[in-house]
Design a protein around this motif. Structure first.
Motif, PDB file in Angstrom:
ATOM      1  N   ALA A 465      36.488  35.437  32.035  1.00  0.00           N
ATOM      2  CA  ALA A 465      35.814  36.007  32.552  1.00  0.00           C
ATOM      3  C   ALA A 465      36.356  36.586  34.047  1.00  0.00           C
ATOM      4  O   ALA A 465      36.126  37.439  34.531  1.00  0.00           O
ATOM      5  N   ALA A 466      36.877  35.693  34.846  1.00  0.00           N
ATOM      6  CA  ALA A 466      37.514  36.031  36.085  1.00  0.00           C
ATOM      7  C   ALA A 466      38.534  37.135  35.988  1.00  0.00           C
ATOM      8  O   ALA A 466      38.732  37.968  36.697  1.00  0.00           O
ATOM      9  N   ALA A 467      39.364  36.839  35.094  1.00  0.00           N
ATOM     10  CA  ALA A 467      40.524  37.908  34.810  1.00  0.00           C
ATOM     11  C   ALA A 467      40.062  39.284  34.491  1.00  0.00           C
ATOM     12  O   ALA A 467      40.477  40.302  35.045  1.00  0.00           O
ATOM     13  N   VAL A 468      39.019  39.363  33.491  1.00  0.00           N
ATOM     14  CA  VAL A 468      38.260  40.644  33.181  1.00  0.00           C
ATOM     15  C   VAL A 468      37.580  41.117  34.427  1.00  0.00           C
ATOM     16  O   VAL A 468      37.480  42.471  34.391  1.00  0.00           O
ATOM     17  N   LYS A 470      38.510  41.167  37.418  1.00  0.00           N
ATOM     18  CA  LYS A 470      39.452  41.489  38.299  1.00  0.00           C
ATOM     19  C   LYS A 470      39.942  42.957  37.629  1.00  0.00           C
ATOM     20  O   LYS A 470      40.252  44.167  38.335  1.00  0.00           O
ATOM     21  N   VAL A 471      40.114  42.970  36.253  1.00  0.00           N
ATOM     22  CA  VAL A 471      40.630  44.092  35.647  1.00  0.00           C
ATOM     23  C   VAL A 471      39.326  45.239  35.876  1.00  0.00           C
ATOM     24  O   VAL A 471      39.894  46.423  36.038  1.00  0.00           O
ATOM     25  N   ARG A 472      38.252  44.920  35.640  1.00  0.00           N
ATOM     26  CA  ARG A 472      37.282  46.025  35.720  1.00  0.00           C
ATOM     27  C   ARG A 472      37.156  46.653  37.081  1.00  0.00           C
ATOM     28  O   ARG A 472      37.033  47.568  37.173  1.00  0.00           O
ATOM     29  N   LYS A 473      37.756  45.700  38.201  1.00  0.00           N
ATOM     30  CA  LYS A 473      37.587  46.226  39.514  1.00  0.00           C
ATOM     31  C   LYS A 473      38.852  46.993  39.633  1.00  0.00           C
ATOM     32  O   LYS A 473      39.045  47.400  40.676  1.00  0.00           O
ATOM     33  N   GLY A 474      39.803  46.959  38.573  1.00  0.00           N
ATOM     34  CA  GLY A 474      41.095  47.873  39.119  1.00  0.00           C
ATOM     35  C   GLY A 474      42.086  47.026  39.615  1.00  0.00           C
ATOM     36  O   GLY A 474      43.271  47.531  40.100  1.00  0.00           O
ATOM     37  N   ASP A 475      41.931  45.750  39.660  1.00  0.00           N
ATOM     38  CA  ASP A 475      43.263  44.887  40.135  1.00  0.00           C
ATOM     39  C   ASP A 475      44.170  44.624  39.114  1.00  0.00           C
ATOM     40  O   ASP A 475      43.796  43.448  38.142  1.00  0.00           O
ATOM     41  N   LEU A 476      45.203  45.327  39.115  1.00  0.00           N
ATOM     42  CA  LEU A 476      45.996  45.208  37.811  1.00  0.00           C
ATOM     43  C   LEU A 476      47.464  44.807  38.470  1.00  0.00           C
ATOM     44  O   LEU A 476      48.290  45.283  37.802  1.00  0.00           O
ATOM     45  N   THR A 477      47.397  43.842  39.385  1.00  0.00           N
ATOM     46  CA  THR A 477      48.558  43.331  39.866  1.00  0.00           C
ATOM     47  C   THR A 477      49.386  42.558  38.793  1.00  0.00           C
ATOM     48  O   THR A 477      48.701  42.158  37.984  1.00  0.00           O
ATOM     49  N   ALA A 478      50.688  42.419  38.704  1.00  0.00           N
ATOM     50  CA  ALA A 478      51.642  41.683  37.939  1.00  0.00           C
ATOM     51  C   ALA A 478      51.114  40.366  37.621  1.00  0.00           C
ATOM     52  O   ALA A 478      51.092  39.848  36.599  1.00  0.00           O
ATOM     53  N   LYS A 479      50.482  39.700  38.905  1.00  0.00           N
ATOM     54  CA  LYS A 479      49.978  38.439  38.901  1.00  0.00           C
ATOM     55  C   LYS A 479      48.921  38.225  37.531  1.00  0.00           C
ATOM     56  O   LYS A 479      48.798  37.248  37.080  1.00  0.00           O
ATOM     57  N   ILE A 480      47.874  39.006  38.066  1.00  0.00           N
ATOM     58  CA  ILE A 480      46.792  39.167  37.164  1.00  0.00           C
ATOM     59  C   ILE A 480      47.187  39.307  35.626  1.00  0.00           C
ATOM     60  O   ILE A 480      46.663  38.708  34.659  1.00  0.00           O
ATOM     61  N   LEU A 481      47.914  40.388  35.469  1.00  0.00           N
ATOM     62  CA  LEU A 481      48.395  40.623  34.068  1.00  0.00           C
ATOM     63  C   LEU A 481      49.122  39.451  33.497  1.00  0.00           C
ATOM     64  O   LEU A 481      48.898  39.334  32.233  1.00  0.00           O
ATOM     65  N   ARG A 482      49.709  38.714  34.088  1.00  0.00           N
ATOM     66  CA  ARG A 482      50.597  37.579  33.655  1.00  0.00           C
ATOM     67  C   ARG A 482      49.669  36.381  33.241  1.00  0.00           C
ATOM     68  O   ARG A 482      49.813  35.602  32.406  1.00  0.00           O
ATOM     69  N   SER A 483      48.622  36.452  33.993  1.00  0.00           N
ATOM     70  CA  SER A 483      47.561  35.257  33.918  1.00  0.00           C
ATOM     71  C   SER A 483      46.701  35.305  32.427  1.00  0.00           C
ATOM     72  O   SER A 483      45.980  34.612  32.165  1.00  0.00           O
ATOM     73  N   ILE A 484      46.900  36.916  32.152  1.00  0.00           N
ATOM     74  CA  ILE A 484      46.015  37.210  30.791  1.00  0.00           C
ATOM     75  C   ILE A 484      46.704  36.198  29.715  1.00  0.00           C
ATOM     76  O   ILE A 484      46.129  36.018  28.666  1.00  0.00           O
ATOM     77  N   ALA A 485      48.080  36.402  29.627  1.00  0.00           N
ATOM     78  CA  ALA A 485      48.724  35.886  28.444  1.00  0.00           C
ATOM     79  C   ALA A 485      48.372  34.582  27.908  1.00  0.00           C
ATOM     80  O   ALA A 485      48.200  34.425  26.801  1.00  0.00           O
ATOM     81  N   PRO A 486      48.089  33.354  28.902  1.00  0.00           N
ATOM     82  CA  PRO A 486      47.778  32.181  28.198  1.00  0.00           C
ATOM     83  C   PRO A 486      46.217  32.240  27.551  1.00  0.00           C
ATOM     84  O   PRO A 486      45.944  31.521  26.742  1.00  0.00           O
ATOM     85  N   VAL A 487      45.441  33.300  28.084  1.00  0.00           N
ATOM     86  CA  VAL A 487      44.041  33.375  27.548  1.00  0.00           C
ATOM     87  C   VAL A 487      44.258  33.656  26.128  1.00  0.00           C
ATOM     88  O   VAL A 487      43.675  33.375  25.159  1.00  0.00           O
ATOM     89  N   ILE A 488      45.028  34.950  26.086  1.00  0.00           N
ATOM     90  CA  ILE A 488      45.249  35.339  24.470  1.00  0.00           C
ATOM     91  C   ILE A 488      45.780  34.178  23.736  1.00  0.00           C
ATOM     92  O   ILE A 488      45.277  34.252  22.444  1.00  0.00           O
ATOM     93  N   ALA A 489      46.727  33.601  24.046  1.00  0.00           N
ATOM     94  CA  ALA A 489      47.363  32.541  23.146  1.00  0.00           C
ATOM     95  C   ALA A 489      46.494  31.525  22.629  1.00  0.00           C
ATOM     96  O   ALA A 489      46.699  31.163  21.608  1.00  0.00           O
TER      97      ALA A 489
END
Length: 491
Positions: A465-468, A470-489
């Motif tokens: 929820a926290a990551a999405v 940030k994405v919804r608000k347009g915060d697409l920094t590399a740090k945020i995108l990297r934080s997504i990977a463990p969630v998917i896995a």
């Protein structure tokens, strides 16, 4: 009757607190897990022909008989069998209700014959693999508004597959080129990169809803089918002929691809899509179509209404899938995206898309008849125990508008309309996202351009929820995108 009995129990002074609590739990579980369309036993007066379905061969060849067989089983009939009648493409599904014989007739001679059957009172349900035409609406005006939710029932999704011989190396074609082939403007495989041989065209007959859909989606008003095309009443027979002809090309309903090879299809500048489950179910595939039942707006036999609810509900839609069409029961599928706005691509990295899109009445912001049913399907899906920790992200899209800003606003308004509809079923969703006309699935100026006006449904776990946000608000920094990977896995 169960719900009425429950209400009476609640009102009774003799019911103690524990009984009320247990009964509330039972009612909640019943709403969440039971089929919405409950099949009641036969009334003692039910006998003989229960009702007649007439129309589309696409629906009537296998799907309608399978529904009828399961419907009779659910109602307690015994010794059920599907009997082919003397006339080709006619079937009788029969069984016994105690000592009485009961049966349902299916006459599958093409969509237009279904509407003729309603007009002449020879059919209780019209089967159609296309939407009703204006002239048919006028001819049946004594039955009420045939485009109302009470008359028009979407019962499955199908894709028109353009098929070739399995050894033909061709992989994809644009809709306009398909039109040129079937109208005789392109007659040799060499023009398409193949060998120097004549193209043999196969097509459904004029009574077929499959042909009518193909004519509308591919040939349009400017082209006519090549006179030398070999014509067939049956999808399966056509497919088998193409599969045995190295120079053949034809079109069939998705359930009848059989041993032939289905091509990927594109429209305008859109990406070529194969008739796969996700793209057909969401109607993004250019040659996807809805399969319908039509009835009068009111005054139908109780068993007719019950049968339609059965076909649309969970068990009926499972039969749709078993036969080879596309079920309307939602499924979550992982989607690989090659293009799209950065936020949209980020969403796809951790969320899964559901196999339904919400679409709208032509030129209006109101949900169409299928979408009204899909709201209920999605609500039921989200209330399943397995989805208790899942969140919904609605993503709206628009057709091309006068300005980019207007397209953005309309895409968000459509998503908001779905959000409001879900709220009425106690389903909360996140703030909506809208991407205007950035991901069109149809030609922006063609007759199918309304397909661009849609709302997609994505789901993701609460842990993301926290990551999405940030994405919804347009915060697409590399740090945020990297934080997504463990969630998917972990999903």
């Amino acid at each position: 009757m169960r719900h009425i009995a429950a209400f009476v129990l609640f009102k009774s002074q003799r019911v103690n607190f524990l009984s009320k609590y247990l009964l509330a739990c039972i009612l909640l579980l019943s709403f969440t897990f039971a089929n919405a369309a409950q099949v009641t036993p036969f009334d003692s007066a039910d006998e003989g022909r229960l009702f007649t379905l007439q129309g589309s061969n696409t629906i009537g060849a296998r799907l309608a008989p399978a529904w009828a067989k399961s419907f009779l089983e659910a109602k307690g009939a015994k010794g059920i069998m599907v009997e082919a009648l003397p006339q080709l493409n006619e079937y009788r599904i029969k069984g016994r209700n105690g000592a009485r014989a009961v049966f349902i007739d299916v006459n599958a001679h093409g969509s237009s014959t279904g509407f003729q059957g309603l007009k002449t009172n020879m059919a209780d349900i019209a089967l159609s693999s296309r939407s009703i035409k204006d002239k048919e609406v006028s001819a049946l005006n004594n039955l009420g508004d045939m485009r109302s939710a009470q008359s028009e029932h979407v019962v499955a999704i199908d894709g028109l597959a353009v098929i070739i011989h399995p050894n033909n190396e061709l992989a994809k074609l644009p809709v306009n080129v398909i039109g040129q082939i079937f109208s005789g403007q392109i007659t040799n495989w060499e023009i398409l990169g193949g060998p120097n041989r004549t193209i043999n065209v196969y097509a459904r007959d004029d009574q077929s809803g499959t042909y009518d859909t193909f004519k509308n989606l591919v040939l349009g008003k400017q082209l006519a089918l090549i006179p030398t095309a070999k014509r067939f009443e049956s999808n399966d027979e056509l497919s088998d002929r193409v599969a045995s002809d190295i120079d053949g090309i034809g079109f069939v309903g998705l359930a009848s691809v059989r041993q032939a090879k289905a091509l990927a299809v594109s429209e305008g500048n859109t990406t070529a899509l194969k008739p796969e489950i996700m793209y057909v179910a969401t109607e993004d595939y250019p040659l996807s179509r809805r399969l319908y039942m039509y009835t009068g707006q009111s005054g139908n036999k109780p068993l007719v209404t019950e049968f339609i609810h059965f076909a649309q509900d969970l068990d009926g839609q499972k039969i749709v899938e078993e036969i080879g069409f596309i079920s309307q029961n939602p499924k979550s599928l992982t989607v690989e995206l090659a293009t799209g706005p950065a936020q949209y691509q980020a969403l796809s990295k951790y969320a899964r898309r559901l196999s339904l899109n919400f679409r709208f009445q032509s030129g209006r912001a109101d949900l169409d008849n299928k979408a009204l049913q899909d709201v209920q399907r999605l609500a039921r899906f989200m209330k399943m125990y397995a989805n208790k920790n899942m969140n919904i992200q609605l993503v709206g899209f628009s057709n091309v508008e006068s300005t980019e800003k207007r397209a953005q606003v309309l895409s968000r308004l459509r998503a908001t309309a779905v959000k409001s509809a879900l709220y009425r079923y106690d389903i909360r969703t996140d703030s909506v996202m809208g991407f205007g006309d950035t991901l069109r699935v149809a030609d922006a100026t063609g007759s199918s351009s309304v397909k661009n006006e849609r709302v997609e449904v994505w789901i993701y776990p609460s842990t993301a929820a926290a990551a999405v946000e940030k994405v919804r608000k347009g915060d697409l920094t590399a740090k945020i995108l990297r934080s997504i990977a463990p969630v998917i896995a972990t999903q």
